[in-house]
Design a protein around this motif. Structure first.
Motif, short mmCIF file in Angstrom:
data_model
loop_
_atom_site.label_atom_id
_atom_site.label_comp_id
_atom_site.label_asym_id
_atom_site.label_seq_id
_atom_site.Cartn_x
_atom_site.Cartn_y
_atom_site.Cartn_z
N SER A 70 5.39 -6.62 8.69
CA SER A 70 5.04 -5.62 7.70
C SER A 70 4.35 -6.33 6.53
O SER A 70 4.73 -7.45 6.16
CB SER A 70 6.32 -4.92 7.22
OG SER A 70 6.01 -3.92 6.28
N THR A 71 3.36 -5.69 5.96
CA THR A 71 2.57 -6.29 4.89
C THR A 71 3.39 -6.52 3.62
O THR A 71 4.21 -5.68 3.24
CB THR A 71 1.37 -5.37 4.56
OG1 THR A 71 0.58 -5.22 5.73
CG2 THR A 71 0.52 -5.93 3.43
N LEU A 72 3.15 -7.66 3.00
CA LEU A 72 3.70 -7.96 1.67
C LEU A 72 2.52 -8.03 0.71
O LEU A 72 1.46 -8.54 1.06
CB LEU A 72 4.43 -9.31 1.67
CG LEU A 72 5.74 -9.36 2.43
CD1 LEU A 72 6.20 -10.80 2.57
CD2 LEU A 72 6.80 -8.53 1.71
N ARG A 73 2.71 -7.52 -0.51
CA ARG A 73 1.68 -7.61 -1.54
C ARG A 73 2.27 -8.25 -2.78
O ARG A 73 3.48 -8.18 -3.02
CB ARG A 73 1.16 -6.22 -1.92
CG ARG A 73 0.32 -5.57 -0.85
CD ARG A 73 -0.21 -4.20 -1.28
NE ARG A 73 0.86 -3.24 -1.46
CZ ARG A 73 1.18 -2.66 -2.61
NH1 ARG A 73 0.53 -2.94 -3.72
NH2 ARG A 73 2.18 -1.81 -2.68
N LEU A 74 1.40 -8.84 -3.59
CA LEU A 74 1.80 -9.44 -4.86
C LEU A 74 1.03 -8.74 -5.96
O LEU A 74 -0.16 -8.47 -5.82
CB LEU A 74 1.47 -10.93 -4.88
CG LEU A 74 2.08 -11.77 -3.76
CD1 LEU A 74 1.62 -13.21 -3.87
CD2 LEU A 74 3.60 -11.68 -3.80
N ILE A 90 6.78 -8.76 -5.99
CA ILE A 90 6.44 -8.80 -4.57
C ILE A 90 6.79 -7.42 -4.02
O ILE A 90 7.89 -6.90 -4.27
CB ILE A 90 7.18 -9.93 -3.82
CG1 ILE A 90 6.71 -10.02 -2.36
CG2 ILE A 90 8.68 -9.81 -3.93
CD1 ILE A 90 7.18 -11.28 -1.63
N TYR A 91 5.82 -6.80 -3.36
CA TYR A 91 5.96 -5.44 -2.85
C TYR A 91 6.09 -5.45 -1.34
O TYR A 91 5.39 -6.20 -0.65
CB TYR A 91 4.72 -4.60 -3.20
CG TYR A 91 4.53 -4.40 -4.68
CD1 TYR A 91 5.11 -3.32 -5.33
CD2 TYR A 91 3.77 -5.28 -5.43
CE1 TYR A 91 4.93 -3.13 -6.69
CE2 TYR A 91 3.59 -5.11 -6.79
CZ TYR A 91 4.17 -4.02 -7.41
OH TYR A 91 3.99 -3.84 -8.76
N ALA A 92 6.97 -4.59 -0.84
CA ALA A 92 7.14 -4.38 0.60
C ALA A 92 6.84 -2.92 0.90
O ALA A 92 6.86 -2.07 0.00
CB ALA A 92 8.57 -4.73 1.02
N ASN A 93 6.58 -2.63 2.15
CA ASN A 93 6.34 -1.25 2.56
C ASN A 93 7.57 -0.41 2.22
O ASN A 93 8.68 -0.70 2.68
CB ASN A 93 6.04 -1.22 4.06
CG ASN A 93 5.67 0.15 4.55
OD1 ASN A 93 6.15 1.17 4.07
ND2 ASN A 93 4.79 0.19 5.53
N CYS A 94 7.36 0.65 1.44
CA CYS A 94 8.49 1.47 0.99
C CYS A 94 9.09 2.31 2.12
O CYS A 94 10.16 2.88 1.95
CB CYS A 94 8.07 2.36 -0.18
SG CYS A 94 6.79 3.56 0.23
N ARG A 95 8.43 2.36 3.26
CA ARG A 95 8.96 3.11 4.40
C ARG A 95 9.88 2.26 5.27
O ARG A 95 10.36 2.71 6.30
CB ARG A 95 7.83 3.67 5.25
CG ARG A 95 7.03 4.69 4.49
CD ARG A 95 5.96 5.27 5.35
NE ARG A 95 5.10 6.12 4.53
CZ ARG A 95 3.88 6.43 4.84
NH1 ARG A 95 3.35 5.95 5.95
NH2 ARG A 95 3.16 7.19 4.06
#
Length: 128
Positions: free
Chosen positions: A60-64, A74-79
């Motif tokens: 799953s994609t991680l974003r900064l 650090i953001y993760a898919n909220c689903r």
């Protein structure tokens, strides 16, 4: 680092940049230890540095990014349950934004052991 990703880091407030780059290093190091996920791609998603596995149905994609409240995240898919699972593990040792992010005020707030756990779970999300 791709030029557009480098520009995104350069555009981050100086107070957040060091922390974002620390999180990037943790992501890349963790991915290097997970050969089963295949190559990791670093790109921009929603104007933020993002880390995606290319192997079919691997992670799953991680974003900064820099949240409106300041600091960095650090953001993760909220689903997914990635943030909830980390909250179960780390409790109040970290700050969260719902089920989508871990927030940091300064690089000293990064708990590498806990953040690595989030990264590992995200990069192998579909392989469980």
């Amino acid at each position: 680092m791709p030029a557009d990703v480098q520009a995104a880091f350069a555009a981050a407030p100086p107070s957040a940049r060091q922390g974002l780059l620390t999180l990037r290093r943790l992501i890349l190091a963790e991915a290097a230890g997970l050969p089963e996920i295949g190559p990791l791609t670093e790109a921009l998603r929603w104007g933020q540095p993002a880390y995606l596995t290319l192997a079919s149905r691997s992670g799953s994609t991680l974003r900064l990014g820099v949240p409106k409240s300041g600091g960095f995240a650090i953001y993760a898919n909220c689903r997914t349950s990635l943030i909830a699972d980390l909250r179960d593990l780390a409790g109040a040792a970290l700050r969260y934004e719902g089920n989508r992010a871990v927030l940091f005020a300064s690089p000293a707030d990064i708990r590498p052991d806990l953040v690595r756990s989030l990264i590992r779970r995200a990069l192998t999300w579909h392989r469980r």
